[in-house]
Enzyme design. Structure first.
Site, PDB file in Angstrom:
ATOM      1  N   ARG A  40       0.823  -1.217   0.000  1.00 20.54           N
ATOM      2  CA  ARG A  40       0.000   0.000   0.000  1.00 20.54           C
ATOM      3  C   ARG A  40       0.859   1.269   0.000  1.00 20.54           C
ATOM      4  O   ARG A  40       0.404   2.330  -0.458  1.00 20.54           O
ATOM      5  CB  ARG A  40      -0.940  -0.028   1.217  1.00 20.54           C
ATOM      6  CG  ARG A  40      -2.063   1.018   1.175  1.00 20.54           C
ATOM      7  CD  ARG A  40      -3.083   0.759   2.277  1.00 20.54           C
ATOM      8  NE  ARG A  40      -4.230   1.656   2.189  1.00 20.54           N
ATOM      9  CZ  ARG A  40      -4.366   2.752   2.937  1.00 20.54           C
ATOM     10  NH1 ARG A  40      -3.435   3.076   3.827  1.00 20.54           N
ATOM     11  NH2 ARG A  40      -5.436   3.519   2.810  1.00 20.54           N
ATOM     12  N   ILE A  66      -7.681   7.618  -0.873  1.00 21.90           N
ATOM     13  CA  ILE A  66      -7.480   6.173  -0.855  1.00 21.90           C
ATOM     14  C   ILE A  66      -8.206   5.691   0.380  1.00 21.90           C
ATOM     15  O   ILE A  66      -8.019   6.217   1.480  1.00 21.90           O
ATOM     16  CB  ILE A  66      -5.980   5.793  -0.833  1.00 21.90           C
ATOM     17  CG1 ILE A  66      -5.822   4.263  -0.858  1.00 21.90           C
ATOM     18  CG2 ILE A  66      -5.224   6.423   0.320  1.00 21.90           C
ATOM     19  CD1 ILE A  66      -4.367   3.805  -1.055  1.00 21.90           C
ATOM     20  N   SER A  67      -9.102   4.742   0.214  1.00 20.72           N
ATOM     21  CA  SER A  67     -10.006   4.358   1.298  1.00 20.72           C
ATOM     22  C   SER A  67      -9.266   3.760   2.484  1.00 20.72           C
ATOM     23  O   SER A  67      -8.178   3.196   2.359  1.00 20.72           O
ATOM     24  CB  SER A  67     -11.036   3.337   0.793  1.00 20.72           C
ATOM     25  OG  SER A  67     -11.919   3.922  -0.128  1.00 20.72           O
ATOM     26  N   GLN A  68      -9.891   3.901   3.645  1.00 21.87           N
ATOM     27  CA  GLN A  68      -9.397   3.266   4.863  1.00 21.87           C
ATOM     28  C   GLN A  68      -9.310   1.760   4.629  1.00 21.87           C
ATOM     29  O   GLN A  68     -10.242   1.154   4.085  1.00 21.87           O
ATOM     30  CB  GLN A  68     -10.366   3.573   6.000  1.00 21.87           C
ATOM     31  CG  GLN A  68     -10.028   2.948   7.327  1.00 21.87           C
ATOM     32  CD  GLN A  68     -11.088   3.249   8.377  1.00 21.87           C
ATOM     33  OE1 GLN A  68     -12.058   3.962   8.115  1.00 21.87           O
ATOM     34  NE2 GLN A  68     -10.920   2.703   9.567  1.00 21.87           N
ATOM     35  N   PRO A  69      -8.208   1.114   5.010  1.00 21.79           N
ATOM     36  CA  PRO A  69      -8.077  -0.328   4.783  1.00 21.79           C
ATOM     37  C   PRO A  69      -9.249  -1.145   5.343  1.00 21.79           C
ATOM     38  O   PRO A  69      -9.688  -2.105   4.695  1.00 21.79           O
ATOM     39  CB  PRO A  69      -6.762  -0.671   5.488  1.00 21.79           C
ATOM     40  CG  PRO A  69      -5.957   0.577   5.377  1.00 21.79           C
ATOM     41  CD  PRO A  69      -6.950   1.699   5.533  1.00 21.79           C
TER      42      PRO A  69
END
Length: 222
Positions: A40, A66-69
């Site tokens: 990432r 970028i989205s939260q994992p």
């Protein structure tokens, strides 16, 4: 943007992230393995690498994140992706979610509304070894030319569930979509049953950037 090295330190940080996701309730081994494998940090500028393995969203420009994992893992678990599934992703963004789907063995069709992000990610992901089918356009209307799909995932908050997307699902297909206002959305999983019936399941609240397009919030967030 591309950071070629993936060091032991980076891999150790990913293991820490996976532990956090497990503590938050992510259980599917394939999803956790995908998170563990994908570097990432290459989606971040060198100066921001420390942020890459924190469980939070992060700006990527053009008003997008970028989205939260955890969010990526949660949506992916709801999809129950199987190898060979034909998956439509609405909102390519950074491309991280596409990578997760590809790691699960899906054939990924991903569409991005923003021209700058589309061009950037279309060039970037193949450098990492990931090759979904890229499209630029209004994802709120789906991608009818390549329908039907086994799974559809929407990575932006929609005001309602676009009927176009439901119509592009195979029988037995699954749509995962956050629906609500511009601040918070409820996550839904909608399964297309026989005779065009729909099974609608409701999950937690999340906060996504707005879904743009004719069946979303228009050309820009209201």
């Amino acid at each position: 943007m591309y950071v070629q090295e993936d060091t032991y330190r980076h891999k150790g940080m990913r293991k820490g992230l996976v532990r956090i996701l497990q503590e938050k309730g992510i259980t599917q081994p394939q999803v956790l393995q995908a998170i563990l494998k994908i570097p990432r940090h290459v989606f971040f500028d060198n100066a921001l690498v420390e942020h890459a393995y924190q469980d939070k969203a992060f700006p990527i420009g053009e008003g997008q994140t970028i989205s939260q994992p955890y969010t990526v893992a949660f949506q992916t678990e709801l999809l129950h992706v199987r190898p060979g599934d034909k998956v439509l992703e609405i909102g390519t963004g950074s491309g991280y979610q596409s990578c997760v789907l590809l790691e699960l063995g899906a054939e990924v069709f991903t569409i991005e509304y923003n021209q700058v992000l589309y061009e950037r990610t279309r060039k970037f992901l193949p450098m990492m070894g990931y090759q979904p089918h890229f499209f630029h356009g209004d994802g709120s209307k789906g991608l009818p030319a390549h329908a039907p799909y086994d799974k559809i995932i929407v990575t932006a908050g929609a005001p309602t569930v676009p009927s176009d997307l439901l119509g592009q699902l195979k029988e037995g297909g699954v749509l995962v979509i956050p629906v609500g206002n511009n601040t918070t959305q409820k996550m839904f999983r909608i399964t297309r049953l026989a005779d065009k019936k729909l099974l609608k399941e409701e999950f937690d609240n999340f906060s996504f950037v707005p879904l743009l397009g004719d069946k979303g919030w228009g050309k820009s967030a209201k």
